[in-house]
Design an enzyme around this catalytic site. Structure first.
Site, short mmCIF file in Angstrom:
data_model
loop_
_atom_site.label_atom_id
_atom_site.label_comp_id
_atom_site.label_asym_id
_atom_site.label_seq_id
_atom_site.Cartn_x
_atom_site.Cartn_y
_atom_site.Cartn_z
N GLY A 12 0.82 -1.21 0.00
CA GLY A 12 0.00 0.00 0.00
C GLY A 12 0.85 1.25 0.00
O GLY A 12 1.29 1.70 1.06
N VAL A 15 0.63 7.94 0.59
CA VAL A 15 1.66 8.75 1.23
C VAL A 15 2.09 8.17 2.58
O VAL A 15 3.29 8.11 2.89
CB VAL A 15 1.16 10.21 1.42
N GLY A 17 2.03 5.03 3.52
CA GLY A 17 2.82 3.84 3.26
C GLY A 17 4.22 4.18 2.78
O GLY A 17 5.21 3.62 3.25
N ALA A 79 -9.26 0.94 5.57
CA ALA A 79 -9.89 -0.01 6.49
C ALA A 79 -11.12 -0.64 5.86
O ALA A 79 -11.76 -0.07 4.98
CB ALA A 79 -10.26 0.69 7.80
N SER A 131 -0.06 6.64 14.63
CA SER A 131 -0.48 8.03 14.77
C SER A 131 0.67 8.98 14.47
O SER A 131 1.82 8.70 14.80
CB SER A 131 -1.01 8.30 16.17
N LYS A 185 -5.88 3.05 19.49
CA LYS A 185 -5.81 4.07 18.43
C LYS A 185 -7.18 4.71 18.20
O LYS A 185 -7.27 5.92 17.95
CB LYS A 185 -5.29 3.44 17.14
N HIS A 188 -7.67 7.14 20.95
CA HIS A 188 -6.75 8.24 20.66
C HIS A 188 -7.37 9.21 19.68
O HIS A 188 -7.34 10.44 19.87
CB HIS A 188 -5.44 7.67 20.10
N ASN A 189 -7.98 8.69 18.60
CA ASN A 189 -8.60 9.54 17.61
C ASN A 189 -9.79 10.30 18.18
O ASN A 189 -10.03 11.46 17.83
CB ASN A 189 -9.03 8.72 16.39
N GLU A 192 -8.43 13.07 20.12
CA GLU A 192 -7.94 14.07 19.16
C GLU A 192 -9.09 14.95 18.67
O GLU A 192 -8.97 16.18 18.57
CB GLU A 192 -7.28 13.36 17.98
N TYR A 193 -10.23 14.33 18.37
CA TYR A 193 -11.42 15.10 17.98
C TYR A 193 -11.77 16.11 19.08
O TYR A 193 -12.08 17.27 18.80
CB TYR A 193 -12.62 14.17 17.77
N ARG A 290 -18.76 18.33 14.37
CA ARG A 290 -18.33 18.05 12.99
C ARG A 290 -19.54 17.76 12.10
O ARG A 290 -19.59 18.18 10.94
CB ARG A 290 -17.37 16.87 12.96
#
Length: 499
Positions: A12, A15, A17, A79, A131, A185, A188-189, A192-193, A290
């Site tokens: 994959g 960018v 990858g 995903a 991340s 993760k 974590h996201n 982050e939001y 959002r």
């Protein structure tokens, strides 16, 4: 390069990858690469990968032949179904003891499923959160691997070396079995939001109420970045305000479309929290913000119809308001992390992952989007008490909330009076106000129980006269129901505070 010589392979070449491949190669590892579109592989090999210890391959068979045993193949594709498609093509070519690593933002339950399926063939499967975005992938990301302990030992020499380094420590530690890495993760996201939305709300108050222009905003955020709010997101926010749009000559922030999208991880975090009865109101408010921002056209039409608040221009102490917004941002940030850490702790128990919350905070200190000085304080909190039920109960954070809560309330109330939406600030404060109260208004929701028959009533009374209170059920003593372990933690905290 001869067959069976590459230390690791990556499938994959988007960018992320490409940057991970270049990171691995720069740390002394040989890398085989494959992309389903051959033109992409050839372009990378002739461009960024030229004259490097990187072996381009054109077929999956050639890719597998290029890897040393035990083979380590990392997948960096979208995903969902694309991950399954790659695994279905790759797995039949591998042998027992080889390792497949999924470095995308996969749903943790998909990772659990894939791990069980591959286990039947003796192939290890690692779900690894990555991340740091494109820059982190190239210079050193925060890595959150989950899978069997054996699979971690196989990939650890490579992953620990390519990860970001903070104070000599790699931002990569083993999270736990099956889907643990992707779950960490995901949360974590979500955090982050929350972080980004809280910064947006601080900006809204300072611009729409305090009347700050872009240079003033840049200076304010830069000053905040020198103190407790020191973080990657605050730093880049101060830089954004200095950018000028070349076409209009206006500050770039004033011409950017106010319409934000989202990935699946935010919604997955909310769904998991609901399933486990954990409140993550700050993250929820951020996701909802959002969603409503994405309805730009509808909001434009609504602004022409709905009444606007009738408020006068802010004439208060501007410097005091700036301080209040800073404190509100810090206090709300603490609440957001407290909620996220509680969700991680609950999931750890639910799925038997044995997550180390101190380790998680440690690897988030560098490489990732939410990296911040503040995370050192979280690490210290879990060093003091690894079983801490809520971050707000740590003495350090309790003291901060005590110091900031007055300004926190000023910032939120000022925003409300002036009609400036601050959903994450408000949700964070409401969570704190609910959590700190021993008795809530929810008692009105409960239906009154029927009074027992008079003879039964007397009998209960007689029993209660002789029964020792400590032997009665917790509910009969007017105490909330808690699991024994959680109750024990609270008692320990209260005893420590009493000393």
């Amino acid at each position: 390069m001869t067959p069976n010589q590459c230390d690791i392979g990556l499938i994959g070449l988007a960018v992320m990858g490409e940057n991970l491949v270049l990171n691995m190669e720069s740390k002394g590892f040989s890398v085989a690469v494959f992309n389903r579109t051959t033109e992409v592989t050839d372009k990378f090999a002739a461009g960024r990968g030229r004259n490097k210890n990187i072996q381009p391959t054109r077929t999956m068979e050639e890719f597998v032949r290029a890897l040393k045993r035990p083979r380590k193949a990392m997948i960096m594709v979208k995903a969902g179904a694309p991950v399954d498609a790659v695994i279905n093509q790759l797995a039949p070519l591998l042998e027992k003891g080889d390792v497949i690593i999924d470095g995308g933002n996969s749903l943790f339950t998909d990772t659990q499923r894939r791990g069980k399926e591959l286990e039947q063939s003796g192939i290890h499967f690692v779900g690894c959160g990555v991340s740091g975005g494109e820059e982190g992938a190239l210079k050193g990301p925060s890595l959150m691997p989950g899978g069997s302990r054996e699979s971690w030992e196989i990939i650890a020499p490579i992953f620990r070396k390519i990860a970001a380094q903070v104070e000599g420590e790699p931002c990569c530690r083993y999270m736990g079995p099956d889907g643990a890495g992707h779950y960490v993760k995901m949360v974590h996201n979500g955090i982050e939001y929350g972080d980004i939305q809280l910064i947006c709300e601080a900006y809204a108050i300072l611009k729409d109420i305090a009347g700050m222009d872009a240079p003033e905003l840049a200076g304010t955020f830069a000053e905040w970045n020198k103190g407790e709010l020191d973080s990657y997101l605050i730093e880049i926010t101060s830089q954004i305000f200095r950018k000028i749009d070349p076409e209009t000559g206006k500050p770039l922030v004033d011409v950017i479309l106010d319409k934000a999208g989202q990935k699946g991880t935010g919604i997955w975090t909310l769904q998991s929290a609901i399933k486990q009865s954990i409140v993550i109101s700050t993250i929820n408010a951020a996701v909802e913000a959002r969603v409503i921002s994405s309805r730009k056209e509808e909001r434009v039409e609504a602004s022409k119809i709905l009444p606007q608040p009738k408020v006068e221009k802010f004439e208060g102490d501007r410097a005091h308001l700036v301080d209040a917004v800073r404190d509100a941002l810090y206090a709300s940030k603490i609440v957001s992390y407290a909620q996220g850490m509680e969700l991680l702790g609950t999931a750890s128990t639910e799925y038997r992952w044995n997550l180390n919350l101190g380790d998680i905070a440690t690897i988030w200190r560098g490489g990732c989007i939410i990296r911040a000085k503040f995370l050192n304080r979280i690490v210290e909190a879990y060093q003091r008490d690894p079983m801490l039920p809520n971050l707000l109960l740590d003495r350090y954070f309790t003291d901060i909330i005590e110091r900031t809560q007055h300004n926190w309330r000023i910032a939120v109330s000022t925003a409300v009076l002036h009609g400036v939406a601050v959903p994450a600030f408000s949700a964070s404060l409401a969570y704190f106000d609910s959590y700190r109260q021993a008795r809530l208004s929810s008692r009105i929701k409960n239906r009154p129980k029927k009074r027992p028959h008079r003879k039964r009533q007397r009998r209960i009374t007689r029993v209660n006269r002789v029964a020792r209170p400590s032997r009665l059920p917790r509910q009969a003593r007017g105490l909330p129901y808690l699991s024994e372990s959680r109750a024990t933690r609270f008692r320990r905290i209260l005893r420590a505070r009493a000393v």
